[in-house]
Design a protein around this motif. Sequence first.
Motif, short mmCIF file in Angstrom:
data_model
loop_
_atom_site.label_atom_id
_atom_site.label_comp_id
_atom_site.label_asym_id
_atom_site.label_seq_id
_atom_site.Cartn_x
_atom_site.Cartn_y
_atom_site.Cartn_z
N THR A 1 -4.23 -4.08 -2.96
CA THR A 1 -4.04 -4.17 -4.58
C THR A 1 -4.01 -2.94 -4.99
N VAL A 2 -3.45 -2.96 -6.46
CA VAL A 2 -3.52 -1.59 -6.95
C VAL A 2 -5.05 -1.00 -7.16
N GLU A 3 -5.93 -1.49 -7.11
CA GLU A 3 -7.36 -1.01 -7.42
C GLU A 3 -7.66 -0.38 -6.06
N GLN A 4 -7.36 -0.98 -4.86
CA GLN A 4 -7.65 -0.48 -3.57
C GLN A 4 -6.99 0.98 -3.35
N MET A 5 -5.73 1.12 -4.19
CA MET A 5 -5.21 2.25 -3.99
C MET A 5 -5.55 3.41 -4.70
N LEU A 6 -6.30 3.10 -5.87
CA LEU A 6 -6.64 4.29 -6.86
C LEU A 6 -7.81 5.26 -6.65
N ALA A 7 -8.73 4.41 -5.47
CA ALA A 7 -9.99 5.10 -5.05
C ALA A 7 -9.63 6.49 -4.42
N PRO A 8 -8.75 6.34 -3.34
CA PRO A 8 -8.32 7.67 -2.81
C PRO A 8 -7.59 8.48 -3.63
N ILE A 9 -6.70 8.14 -4.33
CA ILE A 9 -5.62 8.99 -5.27
C ILE A 9 -6.61 9.65 -6.32
N ALA A 10 -7.67 9.08 -6.81
CA ALA A 10 -8.74 9.67 -7.66
C ALA A 10 -9.44 10.97 -7.01
N LYS A 11 -9.80 10.57 -5.83
CA LYS A 11 -10.73 11.65 -4.98
C LYS A 11 -10.07 12.86 -4.49
N ARG B 1 -1.85 6.74 -11.06
CA ARG B 1 -2.06 5.38 -11.43
C ARG B 1 -0.74 4.76 -12.08
N ALA B 2 -0.06 5.29 -12.99
CA ALA B 2 0.94 4.88 -13.70
C ALA B 2 2.12 4.48 -12.69
N GLY B 3 2.42 5.44 -11.54
CA GLY B 3 3.43 5.43 -10.62
C GLY B 3 3.14 4.26 -9.82
N ILE B 4 1.61 4.08 -9.24
CA ILE B 4 1.56 2.96 -8.32
C ILE B 4 1.48 1.61 -8.96
N LYS B 5 1.13 1.55 -10.15
CA LYS B 5 1.38 0.34 -10.89
C LYS B 5 2.94 -0.12 -11.19
N ALA B 6 3.82 0.90 -11.44
CA ALA B 6 5.26 0.66 -11.66
C ALA B 6 5.71 0.30 -10.29
N GLY B 7 5.40 0.94 -9.32
CA GLY B 7 6.07 0.43 -8.03
C GLY B 7 5.65 -1.07 -7.45
N PHE B 8 4.12 -1.21 -7.83
CA PHE B 8 3.68 -2.50 -7.43
C PHE B 8 4.32 -3.75 -7.97
N ALA B 9 4.78 -3.47 -9.47
CA ALA B 9 5.44 -4.34 -10.47
C ALA B 9 6.79 -4.57 -9.70
N ALA B 10 7.58 -3.36 -9.42
CA ALA B 10 8.92 -3.38 -8.90
C ALA B 10 9.15 -4.34 -7.65
N ALA B 11 8.16 -4.28 -6.77
CA ALA B 11 8.01 -5.07 -5.59
C ALA B 11 7.81 -6.62 -5.76
N ALA B 12 7.52 -7.06 -6.70
CA ALA B 12 7.25 -8.60 -7.11
C ALA B 12 8.40 -9.36 -6.71
N GLY B 13 8.16 -10.41 -6.02
CA GLY B 13 9.32 -11.13 -5.38
C GLY B 13 10.11 -10.72 -4.13
N ILE B 14 9.60 -9.69 -3.81
CA ILE B 14 10.30 -9.11 -2.33
C ILE B 14 9.35 -9.25 -1.30
N LYS B 15 9.72 -9.76 -0.26
CA LYS B 15 8.78 -10.28 0.91
C LYS B 15 9.08 -9.86 2.04
N LEU B 16 8.08 -9.44 2.77
CA LEU B 16 8.30 -9.04 4.15
C LEU B 16 8.35 -10.23 5.08
N ASP B 17 8.91 -10.05 6.47
CA ASP B 17 9.12 -11.12 7.26
C ASP B 17 7.63 -11.43 8.04
N VAL B 18 6.85 -10.39 8.04
CA VAL B 18 5.46 -10.52 8.57
C VAL B 18 4.48 -9.96 7.57
N LYS B 19 3.36 -10.70 7.91
CA LYS B 19 2.03 -10.34 7.20
C LYS B 19 0.74 -9.86 8.20
#
Length: 572
Positions: free
Chosen positions: A148-158, A172-190
């Motif tokens: 999630t975006v929130e998981q990424m923000l903690a180490p960034i702030a530190k 923070r804004a860059g992570i959110k923008a990239g997160f939104a841009a990846a909507a609908g894109i899927k990896l074959d594995v999880k």
Amino acid sequence: MTASPSISIAIIGSGGSGALTTVNFLLEVASSAGWHGLFTRTLGPQIRGGEAAGLLRLAVHPVDCPPDQFDLIIGIDWLNAHRFGAEIKAGPKTLVISDPRGGEPPPMVTQSGAHVVEIPMKEMAKSISGGRPNMIALGIASRLLGFTVEQMLAPIAKQLSGKGAAAIEASRAGIKAGFAAAAGIKLDVKLAAPSPSDARRWLLSGNEATALGAIRGGVRFAAAYPITPATEILEWLSPSLAKVGGILLQAEDELAAINMIIGSSYGGTPALTATSGPGLSLMIEAIGLATASEIPIVVVDVMRGGPSTGIPTKSEQTDLNIAIYGLHGDAPHLVLAPQSVADCLFTTQWATYLAEALQTPAIVLSDQFMGQARAAIERPADVAFIGARAVATDMSSAYKRYALAPGGVSAMAIPGTPGGQYTADGLTHSEFGIPTSSAADHLAQLDKRRDKLERFNYGDHWASIEGSGELALITWGSLTGAAREAVGRAAADGVDVRVIAPRLLAPVQPERLAAALDGVKRILVVEQTHSGQFHRYLRAHYDLPAPVRAFHRPGPLPITAGEIHRAIMDWR
């Protein structure tokens, strides 16, 4: 989408693009969430600047080797990325995120059948005040990996706390923008969910683990000249030694460094230096001095591609010959090799203990892959290996520094001890330390130095021995992780293989290896050299009881578990 026990990501960019920083953030978040991980890097030969790629493998189990193929590749830009073509494998199931303004994807992408999705990371970053494309890439990777975006923000702030609120907000804004841009894109594995655990993973590099092992072993003085890829050992030791009353000194060159640590140890303080192949070459004569004068020292060689300057940023195992045979004369000494990032701590601590107990130099052979890799690992166990040399205290009779004592280890007087004066140099000497050309004295001291190493009980730590079967895979150093994974794959195919990975390379242990090879009908030797140095070393010192097949290749291309697995199946 299938759940996988591991997933692999590569982020590529030119110098200053932040590719390595991005991967480090991903590893930190994954570690906090409970996964294991291994972050390695591949760089151009220029050491600093130029193209770079951060390679990350996350898993529900410990990982010590690179993947056969990457599931996700993000190209912040593709400048000179073709140089990584052999190291970063893609395939039809690989998802590639490419910036249309980052240049043409290299053949490793275009010829692999990978699925390519274009996202204008640079343009998106420009729309954010202080924005950077690597934060866009981090947001994309976060979504595709299930963070999630929130998981990424903690180490960034530190990480950016010292750069002010504006820098944190831009990221923070860059992570959110990239997160939104990846909507609908899927990896074959999880990535499969990690096993529940209250234990917080340790996050450290092999070089940092080496430095910590030295301190735990009792080292309180270090002297060294910076050299890639060993410099991080010195950078970590400098403040850390000070915390335990020690000191690090940056020497003017490797010749000074090795002689400084000999002087420190002669004065009673356990000492270490760290270098790579070119530096070890310069230290060889002084290591012979420490052998002849029986002064304990630890020399860490983080191997890189050679010969000469070679490839400073790539890994090889080609310093084996010089480490074992490089000293002139008959000069027995210790040579040890860690097997993983975590094992760098144990092996260096053990090497310090052995050097002190046996009053001899110990060379520790790490390498670039392991030394500069960063891993999320379980907390290493505290091991009670603390160097303790035999110190002379009874001066009631004339002091024999090099007395022919049982076991070969004679008590060493610390300078200033009344009655404990002696000469310590490289000349052949008597039991008193007096220089001599006597054949009898020369032979007696040669026997003494040989016997103390050969008669010592090294216990089960001499090697890692796992599995069973009529086929034995013998390897060493950083290839141990890939060998273990390959053997696991072979077991799934119904083929049992035993892995034997010596941690102690010198002195040799013929009886122990013979026991480990009992019942073996075929042997596969795997190493990262061009000439097969390890295979030749085994042939020279051990009676191998079965036909041998050698699989060896020089760096910079890593040997993967998949390749070893295929070699096993061909030789079974």
